[in-house]
Each structure stands twice: as C-alpha cells, then as structure tokens.
Design an enzyme around this catalytic site. Structure first.
Site, short mmCIF file in Angstrom:
data_model
loop_
_atom_site.label_atom_id
_atom_site.label_comp_id
_atom_site.label_asym_id
_atom_site.label_seq_id
_atom_site.Cartn_x
_atom_site.Cartn_y
_atom_site.Cartn_z
N GLU A 80 9.39 8.90 -17.03
CA GLU A 80 7.99 9.36 -17.16
C GLU A 80 7.45 9.00 -18.54
OE1 GLU A 80 7.44 13.35 -14.53
OE2 GLU A 80 8.95 13.47 -16.07
N ASN B 230 14.52 16.74 -13.84
CA ASN B 230 13.26 16.02 -14.04
C ASN B 230 13.50 14.63 -14.63
OD1 ASN B 230 11.74 18.17 -13.08
ND2 ASN B 230 11.68 19.14 -15.10
N LYS C 222 15.95 22.34 -11.18
CA LYS C 222 15.22 21.11 -11.43
C LYS C 222 16.04 20.03 -12.14
CE LYS C 222 11.48 20.10 -10.75
NZ LYS C 222 10.21 20.42 -11.37
N HIS D 279 0.83 -1.23 0.00
CA HIS D 279 0.00 0.00 0.00
C HIS D 279 0.86 1.26 0.00
CE1 HIS D 279 -3.32 -2.70 1.32
NE2 HIS D 279 -2.37 -3.27 2.02
N SER E 202 14.46 22.32 -16.15
CA SER E 202 13.22 23.04 -16.40
C SER E 202 13.58 24.36 -17.06
CB SER E 202 12.52 23.28 -15.07
OG SER E 202 11.83 24.51 -15.07
#
Ligand code: ARG
Length: 457
Positions: free
Chosen positions: A287, A282, A280, A153, A274
């Site tokens: 993704e 990323n 940043k 979970h 970014s």
C-alpha cells in the site's frame, strides 16, 4: 499578541530562506570531484601553477574526508555547498584556495554538480530495476504452468499463467531501465566552463574537464546550459513512470492477498496487524509503495512549474530544483529495494489461482474458435452460438468449462465431440502460442529474452 520580528530575527530568517546549504550538501561529492577536475584543467592551461593545483586538490580531499567523518562545520554563513567548500578550502590552504573559482561561476558549478548527481542516481535506479526484473524472472520461471484468470476490466477474461502476468511487469520495468539509459545518454554533456552565462575570456579547455569527469561531450550554448534543468525533469519523469508501474503491481498484490482473491500470502515480516482487530494481516508495504506515486508526481509537477516562464539565464528559482529531486531519488531507491524483497516474500497459492479460472466461463473464446474451425462458421456467428452456451451455463449455475457434450448439444445440436478438448482451461492457455502470448512455451521464450537482455546490458 503576535511576536514582533526583530531585525536580528529578520536577518536570520532571510539567511535561512535564501540558503540552500541545508539540503544541497547532498551534492558535496560531485562538487569536490568537479572542482578537482576544474583545477586540473586550470593547471594544464597554465592559469594556475602545479603547486597551487596540488594544494587545491589536497585541500578538497581533506574537506571530503571531513564531511564524510561528520566533522565539517556547516554554517549558514555559507549560502550553499559551493561557498561552504570554497571558504573551507581557503581556511585550509590560504591564498591558493582563492584561485579555484577562476573561470567559473556558481551557475555552471551547480549545473555541473546537479547533472552529475542525476546521472549517477539514474544509473543506481537502473541497477535496482534490473535486480527487481531478475527476481520477477526467478519467480516467473517457476510458474509457467500456474493457471490464473487473465482479466480485462477486472473481469475474468481468458486463462493465462502466473509467469505471463509477472512478465508483463518485467516488460514495464525493462522500459523503465531503457528510459534511464536513453536519458543518461542524452544528458551526458558537461556544463562546466560556461561560467556565469556567457562563457569566459580565460583560455580554458572545456573538453579536458569534461573528459576527466566522464562526460561524452560539452554543451553547445552557455546561456542555455546554466539554466537548463531538462535532465532533472527527465529523471523525475522516469521515476514517476516507474512509480506508476510499481503502484500497478502493488495494487495487484493488495488485491491478491485479500480473502476474495487469496492468490498470495505476504510473509509476516511484510504484513502488519491492526491495533484493534486481532485477526488482521494488512498489506501495508505494497500500500505504501503504491502511494509513493503521489509524492514523486508532485515533485515532477513542482519542477515543471518552477521552470515555467523563467527568463534566461540563471535565476535563483532554480535553487528550488533540488529537494524534490532528492526526495524522488530516495523514494525510488528505497521503493525498488523494498519491492524486490517483498516479491521474494510472497507465497503463491496455485490452487486458489486455478480455482478462480473455473469462474467466468473462460473457455468461451476457445469454444467459439473451435466452431469456426470445425463447422467453418464465421467468427461472429460462432460468437453468438457460444453466447447462448454461456447463458445456458449461467441458468444452470455451472461454468462453461464444466459442461458435458450433451449439455453443449442442447444449445447447439451439431456440436462435435472434440469440442470437449476446447473446454480445458490449461489447453486454452497453451493454445495461445502466438509471439508474446501466454502459452507455457511462449513464456519460456519471454523469460529467455529477458535473461539475455539482463546478461548483455
Ligand atoms: N545555491 C544556488 C542554487 O542551488 C547555487 C547557484 C547560485 N548562483 C547565484 N548566482 N546565486 O541554485
């Protein structure tokens, strides 16, 4: 005012709409291979003569060369790759070229080409999956004692090691390979010779063509064969399942590379900045990899829908089978290659992983198990005692694994001093020696199993 469609524009539009050449040229190599095998069979059955066969073969090989050199003239006057190759063959060798289409139809021809494509691509996917598994094993073997919290979970549950976590993905990707192998075994059946739908009156030898093309057998019923696209659906399903596995791993990489987890760092090459926030990093690549699931699932659903309710036998609807498959195959191949490289471009922060095991009272189950043994308690009774220990730790803002014997005895006065050994997170991980468990020793066995499988398969 809307532009009127002139008759000329109209017929251009129709031609384009009806044609598959712009995308099915992907099948040129399979089409040529299939045609050479078909012509060879026609020759050995005395349906065409030796000279005609050798002209056909030579012409087809020349066409292959033209396509590969980029000098073949693809024109929408030819509806599809089959017509394009046949008409070019007739240009090159004249009348003998007109005999190639004896005892076959574009219906069994496209069923053959597309099936061969799917079989070949499924093999390529299997090979890349095995490379990926190899990389996961390499990383795993360095981390059989790297502690991290095992979760259920998405909550800290029990201490495991990083090797164990990666081996879970190796298991998924092995199943993906197994699925490709069993699909290919099932679908290794030649459609050629089924002709339009009903077979042919020529004395052909389907087994011979099948053998030359490397098939295990020939299909049983021609009516089914020319309209069957189950092999493509299986490939799409296998890719979707694999993409779902990739998305799960990538989701973890995204999480782990966040400040909150900090378990891994993705190398600069695989991270992006970014345009506005200079600090940043990323995780664009994982993704994107996890997002590819969307398009491959779309392609699977697309073909399932095209095939639904189709009456026997061939229908032009099946021309819509190809683009989705080509897209899923390209997506699968590039995703696997990129994920493999990505896995080799992450730095693992062992300390952060270990730190995280000290949150969430991960030794609780072991402590309950200890009470079962030391005090001969029923597990449920032990469970309730340790629940109170957890409450105590929460109140004091400490982790159960950090508790002293005195503190444990405040909750349970009979607590034996050996209980302290059961607070160790490392010992907890190494206690899970049951088959398939997380103990270092057991992970080494699992790595051995996968390595042997890779070697033998
Ligand atoms: N371009 C067609 C396809 O991809 C080839 C088969 C055409 N056969 C036919 N009878 N129209 O399905």
């Amino acid at each position: 005012m809307a532009k009127l469609i002139t008759d000329d524009n109209h017929s251009e539009l129709l031609k384009k709409f009806n044609a598959s050449l712009l995308f099915d040229k992907e099948l040129y190599a399979q089409d040529i291979k299939g045609s050479i095998a078909h012509a060879n069979m026609l020759c050995s059955q005395n349906i065409i003569n030796d000279d005609e066969y050798s002209q056909i073969k030579k012409g087809l090989l020349q066409i292959k060369n033209e396509i590969e050199k980029g000098v073949f003239n693809f024109t929408l006057e030819d509806e599809d790759i089959h017509m394009a190759i046949e008409s070019r063959l007739i240009d090159i060798i004249g009348d003998s070229g007109k005999k190639l289409h004896t005892a076959r139809s574009r219906n069994d021809q496209v069923a053959l080409d597309f099936r061969m494509y799917c079989l070949e691509k499924q093999d390529e996917i299997s090979l890349l999956l095995k490379d990926l598994i190899g990389s996961l094993l390499e990383i795993s073997s360095k981390h059989t004692d790297t502690l991290l919290p095992g979760m259920t979970h998405l909550q800290h549950a029990q201490p495991i090691n990083f090797s164990f976590h990666l081996l879970a993905y190796a298991s998924m990707f092995k199943r993906d390979v197994d699925r490709c192998v069993s699909s290919n075994k099932r679908n290794n059946i030649s459609p050629i010779g089924c002709a339009a739908l009903a077979g042919t009156g020529y004395e052909i030898d389907r087994e011979k063509t099948a053998k030359e093309l490397g098939f295990d057998s020939i299909s049983i019923n021609c009516l089914d064969t020319v309209s069957d696209r189950d092999f493509a659906l299986e490939l799409l399903f296998n890719i979707s399942t694999m993409a779902m596995h990739i998305s799960r791993l990538c989701e973890e990489l995204v999480n782990w590379s966040s400040y909150e987890f900090g378990f891994i760092k993705i190398s600069d090459e695989f991270s992006t900045g970014s345009s506005i926030m200079p600090q940043k990093r990323n995780p664009d690549i994982p993704e994107l990899l996890r997002a590819k699931t969307g398009r491959v699932n779309g392609n699977l659903l697309g073909l399932l829908t095209v095939m639904k309710s189709l009456p026997l036998a061939y229908n032009k609807d099946t021309q819509e089978d190809k683009e989705g498959v080509f897209d899923s195959v390209k997506t699968a191949l590039s995703s696997l290659e990129i994920l493999n490289a990505l896995m080799n471009n992450i730095t693992i922060n062992k300390d952060k992983m270990k730190e995280a095991t000290k949150i969430g009272h991960l030794s609780s189950t072991d402590l309950a198990d200890f009470l079962v043994n030391s005090d001969n308690l029923a597990f449920r009774d032990a469970y309730h005692i340790i629940k109170k220990v957890v409450q105590y730790a929460e109140d004091k803002n400490i982790d159960v694994s950090q508790m002293s014997l005195e503190q444990l005895r405040e909750v349970y006065p009979d607590m034996k001093k050996e209980a302290l050994e059961y607070l160790s997170l490392e010992a907890s991980m190494n206690r899970r020696v049951s088959k398939g468990g997380t103990a270092t020793k057991e992970c080494e066995e699992q790595i051995k199993y996968f390595k042997n499988w890779l070697k033998d398969s």
